[in-house]
Design an enzyme around this catalytic site. Structure first.
Site, PDB file in Angstrom:
ATOM      1  CG  ASP A  11      -1.862   1.137   1.317  1.00  0.00           C
ATOM      2  OD1 ASP A  11      -2.364   1.583   0.265  1.00  0.00           O
ATOM      3  OD2 ASP A  11      -2.126   1.608   2.442  1.00  0.00           O
ATOM      4  CG  ASP A  13      -2.379   7.089   0.731  1.00  0.00           C
ATOM      5  OD1 ASP A  13      -1.422   7.589   0.110  1.00  0.00           O
ATOM      6  OD2 ASP A  13      -3.542   7.086   0.289  1.00  0.00           O
TER       7      ASP A  13
END
Length: 157
Positions: A11, A13
């Site tokens: 991922d 963020d």
């Protein structure tokens, strides 16, 4: 294609990028907006988290892995799609841009591992592989994530 490799999704963020600090900085620039992330510039200007770039490159270059960035877009910012792509190019290079997947449905991707800071919300809870929960007690930072994969990849070899 990648069927003979360990497939790892990472991922962006709060995992590769320091979203918390970047959001605070963007909020200070646009204090009157309810959704400051709706203004361009937030995602492209995020700083990498400590150890994120080196660890991602190590995983990406490992001969037994196929590594992809799997990130959800911001519904409040249509620029998030292009800004996330530009961030990847700036910090990880064009070869990683080819492995960028932007989707709010993370469970639709098949793989062995998903490194994410959220246990649910974008399909993480239905991901078919193992969720490596970044920021958790077991994986508080990139050093712990890299240590885990160094052990797993050595063991699986």
């Amino acid at each position: 294609m990648h069927f003979d490799k360990t497939i790892i999704y990472v991922d962006m963020d709060h995992v590769l990028c320091d979203y918390k600090t970047g959001f605070a900085r963007h909020k200070a620039r646009f204090p009157d907006l309810a959704f400051p992330q709706s203004e361009p510039g937030l995602y492209v200007d995020l700083d990498p988290l400590p150890g994120a770039i080196d660890s991602y490159r190590w995983l990406h270059n490992h001969p037994e892995t196929a590594v992809f960035i799997l990130t959800a877009p911001s519904i409040q910012n249509s620029h998030s799609y292009s800004e996330k792509r530009l961030w990847v190019e700036r910090h990880l290079g064009m070869e990683v841009v080819e492995n960028l997947i932007i989707t709010p449905h993370k469970h639709l991707n098949r793989g062995d591992y998903l490194v994410d800071d959220m246990p649910s919300g974008k399909g993480q809870e239905h991901f078919g592989g193992e969720l490596v929960l970044f920021g958790s007690k077991s994986f508080p930072d990139w050093r712990s994530v890299r240590d885990y994969f160094e052990e797993r990849l050595q063991y699986d070899a």
